[in-house]
Design a protein around this motif. Structure first.
Motif, short mmCIF file in Angstrom:
data_model
loop_
_atom_site.label_atom_id
_atom_site.label_comp_id
_atom_site.label_asym_id
_atom_site.label_seq_id
_atom_site.Cartn_x
_atom_site.Cartn_y
_atom_site.Cartn_z
N ALA A 228 -2.50 3.42 -13.10
CA ALA A 228 -3.25 4.39 -12.31
C ALA A 228 -2.40 5.65 -12.17
O ALA A 228 -1.21 5.57 -11.89
CB ALA A 228 -3.58 3.82 -10.94
N GLU A 229 -3.03 6.80 -12.38
CA GLU A 229 -2.37 8.09 -12.16
C GLU A 229 -2.56 8.45 -10.69
O GLU A 229 -3.66 8.34 -10.15
CB GLU A 229 -2.96 9.16 -13.07
N LEU A 230 -1.49 8.91 -10.05
CA LEU A 230 -1.51 9.19 -8.62
C LEU A 230 -1.18 10.64 -8.33
O LEU A 230 -0.28 11.21 -8.96
CB LEU A 230 -0.52 8.29 -7.89
N ILE B 142 0.85 5.47 0.11
CA ILE B 142 0.12 6.70 0.42
C ILE B 142 0.93 7.83 -0.21
O ILE B 142 2.10 8.03 0.14
CB ILE B 142 0.00 6.91 1.94
N THR C 36 0.84 -1.19 0.00
CA THR C 36 0.00 0.00 0.00
C THR C 36 0.87 1.24 0.00
O THR C 36 1.77 1.37 0.84
CB THR C 36 -0.92 0.00 1.24
N GLY D 28 -2.62 12.64 -1.56
CA GLY D 28 -3.86 12.32 -0.89
C GLY D 28 -4.48 11.02 -1.36
O GLY D 28 -5.47 10.56 -0.79
N GLN D 29 -3.88 10.39 -2.37
CA GLN D 29 -4.41 9.12 -2.83
C GLN D 29 -3.64 7.96 -2.21
O GLN D 29 -2.48 8.09 -1.82
CB GLN D 29 -4.32 9.01 -4.35
N VAL D 30 -4.34 6.83 -2.15
CA VAL D 30 -3.77 5.58 -1.65
C VAL D 30 -3.96 4.55 -2.76
O VAL D 30 -5.04 4.46 -3.33
CB VAL D 30 -4.50 5.12 -0.37
N ILE D 31 -2.89 3.81 -3.06
CA ILE D 31 -3.01 2.72 -4.02
C ILE D 31 -2.60 1.43 -3.32
O ILE D 31 -1.59 1.39 -2.61
CB ILE D 31 -2.19 2.95 -5.30
N THR E 24 3.51 13.60 -8.24
CA THR E 24 2.61 12.87 -9.13
C THR E 24 3.32 11.65 -9.68
O THR E 24 4.54 11.65 -9.82
CB THR E 24 2.13 13.76 -10.29
N THR F 63 6.24 9.09 -0.83
CA THR F 63 5.18 8.18 -0.39
C THR F 63 5.55 7.54 0.93
O THR F 63 6.72 7.48 1.31
CB THR F 63 4.91 7.05 -1.41
#
Length: 143
Positions: free
Chosen positions: A79-81, A64, A62, A84-87, A69, A108
């Protein structure tokens, strides 16, 4: 008998490179060496930097996104990151992340359970150094 918590200072955390890749610095914040079954890593990608394809057979990974970017590749998916996003990358997926900025670093926090030796791979790699920008982001995370 209880076990005391472990408290670390930013000054005591050492970043490393993995192998010859000098575009991503990784610093283990917590892991098996601390008695933790979960590994937490602060990762810093230089502008345009990326990891090689990698996979963790027994661990979901995971990320964060704190700053910057990126594009994440996981098997045939992308996936574009943004901050504030979590993948969440599934266990066994072949994946890598690329910093899509030509001028800014990507920061991250990465969390893995059962890291399969990933923290050892990091901490036995060549020592890197944090600069003032890295420390500002890391200090903000740990405060």
């Amino acid at each position: 008998m209880s076990v005391a918590p472990i408290v670390k200072n930013v000054a005591d955390i050492t970043p490393h490179f993995i192998g010859e890749n000098r575009t991503v610095k990784l610093a283990v914040l917590a892991g098996p060496a601390d008695g933790s079954g979960t590994t937490v890593v602060f990762e810093i990608w230089e502008p345009g930097g990326s990891q090689p394809d990698n996979s963790h057979e027994e661990s979901t990974e995971t990320f964060i996104v704190l700053q910057g970017t990126a594009t994440a590749y996981s098997d045939e998916h992308t996936a574009e990151l943004v901050p504030g996003q979590v993948i969440v990358l599934p266990e066994g997926s072949v994946h890598h992340i690329v910093n899509t900025s030509a001028t800014e670093r990507l920061y991250t926090i990465t969390v893995m359970a059962n890291d399969g030796g990933f923290s050892d791979l990091i901490t036995t790699g060549p020592v890197a150094e944090f600069d003032a920008a890295d420390l500002a982001v890391l200090s903000g995370v740990l405060v």
